[in-house]
Write an enzyme that holds these catalytic residues in place. Structure first.
Site, PDB file in Angstrom:
ATOM      1  N   ASP A  46       0.845  -1.210   0.000  1.00 13.89           N
ATOM      2  CA  ASP A  46       0.000   0.000   0.000  1.00 13.89           C
ATOM      3  C   ASP A  46       0.872   1.250   0.000  1.00 13.89           C
ATOM      4  O   ASP A  46       0.652   2.178  -0.793  1.00 13.89           O
ATOM      5  CB  ASP A  46      -0.904   0.011   1.241  1.00 13.89           C
ATOM      6  CG  ASP A  46      -1.958  -1.070   1.225  1.00 13.89           C
ATOM      7  OD1 ASP A  46      -3.111  -0.759   0.905  1.00 13.89           O
ATOM      8  OD2 ASP A  46      -1.624  -2.229   1.543  1.00 13.89           O
ATOM      9  N   THR A 139      -7.274  -4.415  -0.022  1.00 18.64           N
ATOM     10  CA  THR A 139      -6.067  -4.919   0.652  1.00 18.64           C
ATOM     11  C   THR A 139      -6.274  -6.330   1.185  1.00 18.64           C
ATOM     12  O   THR A 139      -5.356  -7.165   1.117  1.00 18.64           O
ATOM     13  CB  THR A 139      -5.659  -3.975   1.802  1.00 18.64           C
ATOM     14  OG1 THR A 139      -5.393  -2.672   1.256  1.00 18.64           O
ATOM     15  CG2 THR A 139      -4.405  -4.470   2.500  1.00 18.64           C
TER      16      THR A 139
END
Length: 356
Positions: A46, A139
């Protein structure tokens, strides 16, 4: 700079971010994943993805000021107080940029990476030019080795004018009819679209010509299939599907990949309602919205209004988000309106029973 030049920069940024995410996914370490203060998961990918996109935009846009509205900031990263994690992210970013010949000789420190991540603190708004980034959408899917996406869009005076989305786990061939379960050898798609120019897809991994995509031509809602996120079942989704005559179970996919799949006809409806009202971050929808609309689809709220990305980091919308084709939208909105009314009546009845 022209929108064509900006689109080119965005495609390069997203492609390199996808390269970094793939590298992390190949050997995901336990130390690569942790929970943020809101209990949502985050990974080195990320942060690395956000840093790469930030740095590439800065360099490709000839050092023009880059206003970036993005999901992550270095505050959460600093909280874990692990120099080894920051060092790993820095190396990932350096290696990813070095894989592109034009960046091979560029030095990069950990502070450079932190500053690049923090460039994403812009608030956006109705005036000026703002890039909107979802560095790793989905995610949880990324961690599990399932679908995830990297989405980047350009907002100009409150309107999304272009969008790019990498879907590293999505088959390049359209999967209409097999609900994304088969995995052909060619996996990894780059979708992109800009106002008035349509939506295209090409391979993420090999140099291939872009192919123009369009939404499904199905006009019978009973034959439509619909996407939804992995989450606790939302009863109103089933109510809406039943009113449309849809019998198949929803196709569950993480992230904005649902927008990409719908844009090329893998399904016809994407519903995003929640059990409780909550704000929707603009980065979860900006790139996907233009990719679908330029492919001939429609993206609205539950009342049929276009999504408003001009209010800052959160969408201004009513109740839920509806993504579908132009042919199906009228009947879908009728089903949505009826379902909401029935739900409200049930809630009023339940409240009245409690009082008595």
């Amino acid at each position: 700079m022209s929108y064509d030049e900006m689109l080119s920069a965005a495609k390069k940024a997203v492609s390199l971010a996808a390269r970094l995410s793939n590298q992390v996914r190949k050997s995901l370490l336990v130390s690569d994943v942790w929970n943020k203060s809101d209990d949502s998961p985050v990974t080195v990918a990320d942060y690395g993805s956000q840093a790469v996109v930030s740095l590439v935009l800065e360099r490709e846009l000839l050092n023009e000021p880059v206003s970036l509205v993005a999901e992550e900031d270095s505050g959460e990263l600093r909280k874990i107080a692990a120099e080894t994690v920051l060092a790993r992210i820095t190396e990932l970013v350096k290696d990813t940029l070095a894989s592109d010949e034009s960046y091979a000789a560029s030095p990069l420190s950990s502070d450079d990476v932190l500053n690049a991540i923090d460039r994403g603190k812009s608030e956006g708004g109705p005036m000026g030019r703002h890039w909107i980034l979802d560095p790793i959408g989905g995610t949880r899917g990324f961690i599990r080795g399932e679908q995830y996406a990297i989405g980047l869009a350009l907002l100009v005076d409150g309107k999304v004018v272009l969008g790019v989305m990498a879907c590293p786990k999505l088959p390049l061939a359209s999967t209409a009819g097999n609900t994304l379960k088969s995995l052909p050898e060619k996996v990894g798609c780059l979708f992109y679209g800009s106002v008035g120019n349509g939506t295209y897809v090409q391979s993420l991994s090999v140099d291939s010509p872009p192919v123009k995509v369009e939404v499904s031509s199905i006009d019978d809602p009973a034959k439509a299939s619909f996407f939804e996120s992995y989450h606790t079942p939302v009863p109103i989704h089933n109510t809406i599907a039943t009113k449309l005559g849809i019998k198949e179970s929803p196709i569950k996919i993480n992230s904005q990949t649902k927008y990409a799949a719908l844009s090329r006809g893998d399904g016809e409806v994407y519903l995003r309602f929640t059990r409780k009202a909550r704000p929707e971050s603009i980065w979860n929808h900006a790139a996907g919205s233009i990719i679908v609309s330029e492919a001939g689809g429609k993206v609205t709220d539950a009342a049929g209004n276009p999504l408003d990305f001009s209010k800052g980091k959160y969408l201004d919308y009513k109740r839920g988000i509806v993504v579908t084709t132009q042919k199906l939208l009228p009947r879908l909105l009728i089903a949505v309106r009826e379902s909401i009314k029935e739900e409200e009546e049930e809630e009023e009845k339940a409240a009245s029973l409690k009082l008595h």
